[in-house]
Design an enzyme around this catalytic site. Structure first.
Site, PDB file in Angstrom:
ATOM      1  NE  ARG A 174      -4.301  -0.460  -0.010  1.00 35.42           N
ATOM      2  CZ  ARG A 174      -4.637  -1.751  -0.915  1.00 35.42           C
ATOM      3  NH1 ARG A 174      -3.912  -1.931  -1.682  1.00 35.42           N
ATOM      4  NH2 ARG A 174      -6.001  -1.995  -0.763  1.00 35.42           N
ATOM      5  CD  GLU A 222      -1.808   3.398  -5.958  1.00 42.80           C
ATOM      6  OE1 GLU A 222      -1.018   3.205  -5.338  1.00 42.80           O
ATOM      7  OE2 GLU A 222      -2.799   2.659  -6.312  1.00 42.80           O
ATOM      8  CG  HIS A 251      -2.299  -0.617  -7.070  1.00 44.84           C
ATOM      9  ND1 HIS A 251      -2.784   0.136  -5.793  1.00 44.84           N
ATOM     10  CD2 HIS A 251      -2.404  -1.699  -6.664  1.00 44.84           C
ATOM     11  CE1 HIS A 251      -3.176  -0.815  -5.060  1.00 44.84           C
ATOM     12  NE2 HIS A 251      -3.109  -1.805  -5.369  1.00 44.84           N
TER      13      HIS A 251
HETATM   14  N1  LIG Z   1      -0.118  -4.481  -5.519  1.00 43.25           N
HETATM   15  C1  LIG Z   1      -1.527  -4.937  -5.452  1.00 43.25           C
HETATM   16  O1  LIG Z   1      -2.156  -4.789  -6.519  1.00 43.25           O
HETATM   17  C2  LIG Z   1      -1.966  -5.514  -4.171  1.00 43.25           C
HETATM   18  C3  LIG Z   1      -2.818  -6.604  -4.655  1.00 43.25           C
HETATM   19  C4  LIG Z   1      -3.573  -7.399  -3.258  1.00 43.25           C
HETATM   20  C5  LIG Z   1      -3.017  -7.039  -1.896  1.00 43.25           C
HETATM   21  N2  LIG Z   1      -2.361  -5.723  -1.819  1.00 43.25           N
HETATM   22  C6  LIG Z   1      -1.779  -5.344  -0.601  1.00 43.25           C
HETATM   23  O2  LIG Z   1      -1.084  -6.211   0.086  1.00 43.25           O
HETATM   24  C7  LIG Z   1      -0.902  -6.370   1.516  1.00 43.25           C
HETATM   25  C8  LIG Z   1      -1.085  -7.569   2.092  1.00 43.25           C
HETATM   26  O3  LIG Z   1      -2.159  -8.363   1.656  1.00 43.25           O
HETATM   27  P1  LIG Z   1      -2.033  -9.928   2.507  1.00 43.25           P
HETATM   28  O4  LIG Z   1      -3.272 -10.501   1.671  1.00 43.25           O
HETATM   29  O5  LIG Z   1      -1.003 -10.707   2.412  1.00 43.25           O
HETATM   30  O6  LIG Z   1      -2.594  -9.573   4.067  1.00 43.25           O
HETATM   31  P2  LIG Z   1      -2.661 -10.265   5.001  1.00 43.25           P
HETATM   32  O7  LIG Z   1      -3.736  -9.702   5.978  1.00 43.25           O
HETATM   33  O8  LIG Z   1      -3.007 -11.849   4.673  1.00 43.25           O
HETATM   34  O9  LIG Z   1      -1.190  -9.936   5.967  1.00 43.25           O
HETATM   35  C9  LIG Z   1      -0.823  -8.995   6.181  1.00 43.25           C
HETATM   36  C10 LIG Z   1       0.083  -9.217   7.285  1.00 43.25           C
HETATM   37  O10 LIG Z   1       0.558  -7.995   8.071  1.00 43.25           O
HETATM   38  C11 LIG Z   1       1.004  -8.031   9.230  1.00 43.25           C
HETATM   39  N3  LIG Z   1       0.986  -6.733   9.819  1.00 43.25           N
HETATM   40  C12 LIG Z   1       0.079  -5.888   9.811  1.00 43.25           C
HETATM   41  N4  LIG Z   1       0.804  -4.510   9.978  1.00 43.25           N
HETATM   42  C13 LIG Z   1       2.221  -4.629  10.494  1.00 43.25           C
HETATM   43  C14 LIG Z   1       3.256  -4.204  10.792  1.00 43.25           C
HETATM   44  N5  LIG Z   1       3.219  -2.670  10.924  1.00 43.25           N
HETATM   45  N6  LIG Z   1       4.458  -4.875  10.844  1.00 43.25           N
HETATM   46  C15 LIG Z   1       4.395  -6.179  10.684  1.00 43.25           C
HETATM   47  N7  LIG Z   1       3.401  -6.903  10.157  1.00 43.25           N
HETATM   48  C16 LIG Z   1       2.425  -6.367  10.114  1.00 43.25           C
HETATM   49  C17 LIG Z   1      -0.311  -8.598   9.917  1.00 43.25           C
HETATM   50  O11 LIG Z   1      -0.285  -9.393  11.146  1.00 43.25           O
HETATM   51  C18 LIG Z   1      -0.673  -9.875   8.588  1.00 43.25           C
HETATM   52  O12 LIG Z   1      -0.039 -11.053   8.944  1.00 43.25           O
HETATM   53  C19 LIG Z   1      -2.387  -5.598   1.785  1.00 43.25           C
HETATM   54  O13 LIG Z   1      -1.889  -4.102   1.850  1.00 43.25           O
HETATM   55  C20 LIG Z   1      -3.082  -5.493   0.691  1.00 43.25           C
HETATM   56  O14 LIG Z   1      -3.818  -4.417   0.465  1.00 43.25           O
HETATM   57  C21 LIG Z   1      -1.729  -5.225  -2.952  1.00 43.25           C
END
Ligand SMILES: NC(=O)c1ccc[n+]([C@@H]2O[C@H](COP(=O)([O-])OP(=O)(O)OC[C@H]3O[C@@H](n4cnc5c(N)ncnc54)[C@H](O)[C@@H]3O)[C@@H](O)[C@H]2O)c1
Length: 316
Positions: A244, A273, A291
């Site tokens: 993000r 963004e 993105h």
């Molecule tokens: N680039 C893209 O197009 C795209 C697509 C899908 C998801 N994403 C983004 O990817 C990210 C992760 O998605 P996911 O499905 O793996 O989520 P998820 O919820 O499965 O995993 C996120 C992990 O981050 C941990 N966490 C939260 N804050 C933290 C911090 N400050 N320090 C350490 N750990 C922390 C949580 O405990 C969790 O285990 C999200 O921000 C999502 O929006 C981006």
């Protein structure tokens, strides 16, 4: 029942829904006309990705809505609690795009260690006149194999990233607010499996010991990587953000690139963004994508099928 997929849905998803008697409309209706359209066509399910906003006002003016679906993970564009308080189902597809995002991380990493982000900018301009100079400029590449990747946020995408990293011979360390240890199981095409039991590192251990750092946390109030953190990293570290915008202090990143602390960055998401800072866009050591982490046909198919299955289960 009618489903409006306002930001699109895969053909596979449409077929699944149609086979169960749903009518799927894929018109992209402008935000300000959405309420009228939903009422006029008596839409039961509204599907969006990140573009369409589903706020309280829209929910209040569209009594036919029984379900709001987000193709993807983040629900920042939907007033989820309010919709649920009105007995509207709110669904998303959290797991469908993890592998696609993880592969994009490696597109940026492999491109980064061989300077593709810069070579692709300069070869069209000077490839015919300065071939030898460019060859020299991009001569000191390195390999990912044997290096350490630090993954911040070890959820679905962090783990998918770890699988690729382990598969290509990297050492993986991770930090996470909730996960202390995790068993990663690598499956190969011929049915073989290898398992790795990984233990959490502290944030400081991770940023001081990683050759590459990839962020996979949800949207945060504060930066995950700020000026002080960059100061503690290994010289020449590579940084990837496909999570993000706002998780990396972009001003501190530019400084760290300029003073040589960071050798390159790969960014799929941006603080400002959809209007990334020009300094980020023009920086010669940043590999850029708009993105597109989840934007593969495989992920979009899985998203469509996952949405269709949930809609069928909830509304039929
Ligand atoms: N680039 C893209 O197009 C795209 C697509 C899908 C998801 N994403 C983004 O990817 C990210 C992760 O998605 P996911 O499905 O793996 O989520 P998820 O919820 O499965 O995993 C996120 C992990 O981050 C941990 N966490 C939260 N804050 C933290 C911090 N400050 N320090 C350490 N750990 C922390 C949580 O405990 C969790 O285990 C999200 O921000 C999502 O929006 C981006």
């Amino acid at each position: 029942m009618k489903v409006l997929a306002n930001d699109g849905i895969s053909q596979t998803g449409i077929k699944h829904l149609e086979a169960e008697g749903f009518e799927v409309l894929t018109t992209t209706v402008a935000q300000e006309q959405l309420s009228n359209f939903i009422n006029e066509h008596k839409i039961t399910a509204l599907l969006v990705r990140s573009a369409t906003e589903v706020r309280k006002k829209l929910i209040d003016t569209c009594p036919s809505l029984k379900l709001i679906g987000r193709g993807g993970v983040g629900m920042d564009n939907i007033d989820v609690d309010y919709a649920k308080s009105k007995d509207i189902h709110v669904i998303n597809t959290p797991a469908a795009s993890s592998e696609s995002v993880a592969e994009l991380v490696f597109a940026h990493l492999y491109g980064g260690v061989r300077f593709l982000y810069d070579s692709n900018r300069n070869m069209p301009l000077e490839g015919d006149s300065k071939f030898k100079q460019l060859k020299k400029a991009y001569a000191n590449g390195s390999e990912l194999r044997g290096k350490t990747i630090g993954i911040i946020g070890f959820g679905r995408i962090g783990q998918a990233t770890a699988k690729i990293a382990l598969g290509i011979g990297m050492k993986v360390i991770f930090t996470d607010h909730q996960i202390e240890e995790h068993l990663i199981s690598l499956s190969f095409y011929d049915g073989q499996k290898i398992e790795f039991q990984l233990q959490k590192s502290s944030f400081d251990e991770l940023i001081t010991n990683s050759d590459f750092i990839s962020i996979h946390v949800p949207a945060q109030k504060n930066y995950v990587l700020d000026k002080d953190d960059f100061g503690k990293m290994k010289n020449g570290v590579g940084i990837i953000n496909a999570a993000r915008g706002g998780t990396i202090d972009e001003v501190a990143l530019i400084d760290a690139l300029e003073n040589g602390k960071v050798s390159f960055a790969g960014l799929d998401v941006f603080e400002s963004e959809p209007n990334p800072e020009i300094k980020i866009l023009m920086h010669p050591q940043i590999s850029l994508t708009p993105h597109i982490g989840a934007a593969t046909s495989e992920a979009q198919d899985r998203i469509g099928i996952e949405l269709a299955n949930q809609i069928i289960a909830l509304l039929q």
